[in-house]
Write a protein that holds these residues in place. Structure first.
Motif, PDB file in Angstrom:
ATOM      1  N   GLU A 132     -41.355 -35.189  55.562  1.00 40.19           N
ATOM      2  CA  GLU A 132     -40.718 -33.891  55.379  1.00 40.19           C
ATOM      3  C   GLU A 132     -41.760 -32.787  55.324  1.00 40.19           C
ATOM      4  N   GLU A 133     -41.392 -31.648  55.874  1.00 41.03           N
ATOM      5  CA  GLU A 133     -42.320 -30.520  55.920  1.00 41.03           C
ATOM      6  C   GLU A 133     -42.757 -30.096  54.528  1.00 41.03           C
ATOM      7  N   ARG A 134     -41.884 -30.274  53.541  1.00 39.16           N
ATOM      8  CA  ARG A 134     -42.193 -29.838  52.185  1.00 39.16           C
ATOM      9  C   ARG A 134     -43.115 -30.804  51.442  1.00 39.16           C
ATOM     10  N   THR A 135     -43.379 -31.974  52.019  1.00 34.99           N
ATOM     11  CA  THR A 135     -44.269 -32.939  51.383  1.00 34.99           C
ATOM     12  C   THR A 135     -45.727 -32.543  51.609  1.00 34.99           C
ATOM     13  N   PRO A 136     -46.519 -32.391  50.551  1.00 35.69           N
ATOM     14  CA  PRO A 136     -47.933 -32.014  50.708  1.00 35.69           C
ATOM     15  C   PRO A 136     -48.716 -33.086  51.460  1.00 35.69           C
ATOM     16  N   ASP A 137     -49.720 -32.670  52.203  1.00 36.98           N
ATOM     17  CA  ASP A 137     -50.571 -33.612  52.924  1.00 36.98           C
ATOM     18  C   ASP A 137     -51.233 -34.602  51.977  1.00 36.98           C
ATOM     19  N   ASP A 138     -51.571 -34.152  50.768  1.00 40.38           N
ATOM     20  CA  ASP A 138     -52.214 -35.041  49.792  1.00 40.38           C
ATOM     21  C   ASP A 138     -51.313 -36.219  49.439  1.00 40.38           C
ATOM     22  N   ALA A 139     -50.013 -35.980  49.376  1.00 39.83           N
ATOM     23  CA  ALA A 139     -49.071 -37.062  49.078  1.00 39.83           C
ATOM     24  C   ALA A 139     -49.060 -38.080  50.207  1.00 39.83           C
ATOM     25  N   ARG A 140     -49.085 -37.593  51.443  1.00 40.69           N
ATOM     26  CA  ARG A 140     -49.111 -38.498  52.588  1.00 40.69           C
ATOM     27  C   ARG A 140     -50.411 -39.299  52.617  1.00 40.69           C
ATOM     28  N   GLU A 141     -51.506 -38.628  52.342  1.00 42.82           N
ATOM     29  CA  GLU A 141     -52.805 -39.307  52.363  1.00 42.82           C
ATOM     30  C   GLU A 141     -52.891 -40.384  51.290  1.00 42.82           C
ATOM     31  N   GLU A 142     -52.345 -40.106  50.105  1.00 41.95           N
ATOM     32  CA  GLU A 142     -52.381 -41.130  49.054  1.00 41.95           C
ATOM     33  C   GLU A 142     -51.482 -42.307  49.423  1.00 41.95           C
ATOM     34  N   ALA A 143     -50.342 -42.018  50.035  1.00 45.71           N
ATOM     35  CA  ALA A 143     -49.447 -43.101  50.456  1.00 45.71           C
ATOM     36  C   ALA A 143     -50.157 -44.025  51.448  1.00 45.71           C
ATOM     37  N   ILE A 144     -50.878 -43.452  52.389  1.00 51.62           N
ATOM     38  CA  ILE A 144     -51.623 -44.260  53.359  1.00 51.62           C
ATOM     39  C   ILE A 144     -52.690 -45.084  52.645  1.00 51.62           C
ATOM     40  N   MET A 145     -53.396 -44.459  51.722  1.00 50.16           N
ATOM     41  CA  MET A 145     -54.448 -45.161  50.994  1.00 50.16           C
ATOM     42  C   MET A 145     -53.879 -46.334  50.197  1.00 50.16           C
ATOM     43  N   LEU A 146     -52.741 -46.109  49.534  1.00 58.10           N
ATOM     44  CA  LEU A 146     -52.099 -47.175  48.767  1.00 58.10           C
ATOM     45  C   LEU A 146     -51.660 -48.314  49.685  1.00 58.10           C
ATOM     46  N   ALA A 147     -51.108 -47.959  50.839  1.00 57.80           N
ATOM     47  CA  ALA A 147     -50.676 -48.980  51.795  1.00 57.80           C
ATOM     48  C   ALA A 147     -51.861 -49.773  52.325  1.00 57.80           C
ATOM     49  N   GLN A 148     -52.973 -49.104  52.536  1.00 56.79           N
ATOM     50  CA  GLN A 148     -54.182 -49.793  52.992  1.00 56.79           C
ATOM     51  C   GLN A 148     -54.692 -50.768  51.945  1.00 56.79           C
ATOM     52  N   ILE A 153     -44.887 -48.886  49.658  1.00 61.69           N
ATOM     53  CA  ILE A 153     -44.444 -47.514  49.457  1.00 61.69           C
ATOM     54  C   ILE A 153     -42.927 -47.486  49.585  1.00 61.69           C
ATOM     55  N   THR A 154     -42.266 -47.577  48.456  1.00 57.83           N
ATOM     56  CA  THR A 154     -40.814 -47.572  48.412  1.00 57.83           C
ATOM     57  C   THR A 154     -40.299 -46.132  48.413  1.00 57.83           C
ATOM     58  N   ILE A 155     -38.987 -45.975  48.480  1.00 65.25           N
ATOM     59  CA  ILE A 155     -38.384 -44.641  48.391  1.00 65.25           C
ATOM     60  C   ILE A 155     -38.773 -43.995  47.063  1.00 65.25           C
ATOM     61  N   LYS A 156     -38.690 -44.771  45.991  1.00 63.12           N
ATOM     62  CA  LYS A 156     -39.046 -44.258  44.668  1.00 63.12           C
ATOM     63  C   LYS A 156     -40.502 -43.825  44.623  1.00 63.12           C
ATOM     64  N   ARG A 157     -41.378 -44.605  45.236  1.00 64.73           N
ATOM     65  CA  ARG A 157     -42.809 -44.281  45.244  1.00 64.73           C
ATOM     66  C   ARG A 157     -43.064 -43.012  46.057  1.00 64.73           C
ATOM     67  N   ALA A 158     -42.386 -42.885  47.194  1.00 65.32           N
ATOM     68  CA  ALA A 158     -42.561 -41.703  48.039  1.00 65.32           C
ATOM     69  C   ALA A 158     -42.135 -40.440  47.289  1.00 65.32           C
ATOM     70  N   LYS A 159     -41.015 -40.509  46.587  1.00 70.50           N
ATOM     71  CA  LYS A 159     -40.546 -39.350  45.829  1.00 70.50           C
ATOM     72  C   LYS A 159     -41.484 -39.033  44.664  1.00 70.50           C
ATOM     73  N   ALA A 160     -42.059 -40.080  44.063  1.00 68.78           N
ATOM     74  CA  ALA A 160     -43.011 -39.867  42.974  1.00 68.78           C
ATOM     75  C   ALA A 160     -44.263 -39.152  43.481  1.00 68.78           C
ATOM     76  N   TYR A 165     -47.671 -34.184  43.626  1.00 68.92           N
ATOM     77  CA  TYR A 165     -48.435 -33.124  44.284  1.00 68.92           C
ATOM     78  C   TYR A 165     -47.649 -31.813  44.428  1.00 68.92           C
ATOM     79  N   GLY A 166     -46.375 -31.835  44.053  1.00 68.95           N
ATOM     80  CA  GLY A 166     -45.577 -30.624  44.120  1.00 68.95           C
ATOM     81  C   GLY A 166     -45.046 -30.372  45.522  1.00 68.95           C
ATOM     82  N   LEU A 167     -43.777 -29.995  45.590  1.00 71.70           N
ATOM     83  CA  LEU A 167     -43.168 -29.745  46.893  1.00 71.70           C
ATOM     84  C   LEU A 167     -43.578 -28.379  47.419  1.00 71.70           C
ATOM     85  N   GLN A 168     -43.864 -28.331  48.699  1.00 66.90           N
ATOM     86  CA  GLN A 168     -44.274 -27.088  49.328  1.00 66.90           C
ATOM     87  C   GLN A 168     -43.044 -26.315  49.808  1.00 66.90           C
TER      88      GLN A 168
END
Length: 235
Positions: A132-148, A153-160, A165-168
């Motif tokens: 989602e456009e409102r998701t900060p890049d930092d949230a995406r980067e951490e999700a990738i790092m956790l997956a690595q 990365i569940t729905i609950k984890r993604a929302k957390a 990082y706060g919604l943009q």
């Protein structure tokens, strides 16, 4: 019964071969196959099913997103816009889901093409949330790092991660040529239901929001309401 599908699962067999074998069995043979499974094996079977279904869901989302992006690019001229709508109709795909799949491809396509091991650690919906456009890049980067690091990365984890990082704020821009939602909304939109009246007002004064982004915000609001149940915050 020569081959037990459950044994195929436990040995890491192909899901297509497992389902082919399961479809061949009579109801009585299916019951016999299930009776041969020990209690301690059931968690491993469940894990296989979760991993497989999530993997297929992620791959389908990426394929849809990439193909839609590819087609949107070739029909980008204004006189070809109707062709994209025709494609969505042929696919029986809503504009909202087309928009979300394309967002996943645009945010994650290259990364997931290069690191296919990431696929198994996400589900389709968690990817859509993170895209989602409102998701900060930092949230995406951490999700990738956790997956690595082999974390799911569940729905609950993604929302957390969104919350962490706060919604943009979502920029109100006109859709580009070839976008999956070429129509724009009026400055205000309202809906009167049996229980509530909803009025959407652009976050930025005098702007004309994109329909797809309005829908994305509404879906996020519905998800938040469902998550909170009767205790969900009401402004």
């Amino acid at each position: 019964m020569a081959i037990n599908p459950y044994a195929m699962i436990l040995s890491g067999g192909s899901h297509s071969e497992i389902l082919d074998r399961w479809a061949e069995l009579s109801a009585a043979d299916q019951q016999q196959a299930a009776a041969e499974v020990r209690d301690e094996q059931i968690p491993d079977i469940a894990t296989y099913i979760v991993d497989t279904c999530q993997l297929v869901g992620v791959q389908k989302t990426l394929i849809f997103g990439g193909m839609l992006h590819l087609f949107a690019t070739v029909v980008q001229p204004a006189d070809r816009q109707e062709l994209f709508e025709n494609l969505l109709e042929d696919l029986d795909l809503s504009r909202t889901q087309a928009f979300r799949c394309r967002a996943v491809w645009e945010r994650f396509g290259l990364k997931f093409s290069r690191e296919t091991s990431l696929h198994r650690h996400f589900c389709a919906e968690s990817l859509k949330i993170l895209a989602e456009e409102r998701t900060p890049d930092d949230a995406r980067e951490e999700a990738i790092m956790l997956a690595q690091n082999n974390e799911r990365i569940t729905i609950k984890r993604a929302k957390a991660l969104q919350k962490k990082y706060g919604l943009q704020p979502v920029a109100n821009v006109s859709p580009s040529a070839g976008a999956s939602t070429p129509r724009a909304a009026s400055s205000r939109w309202s809906f009167a239901g049996a229980f509530v009246r909803i009025q959407l007002i652009p976050a930025k004064a005098n702007s004309v929001p994109d329909v797809s982004k309005m829908i994305a915000d509404l879906e996020a609001a519905i998800a938040e309401l469902k998550a909170g149940g009767p205790n969900a915050r009401v402004a």
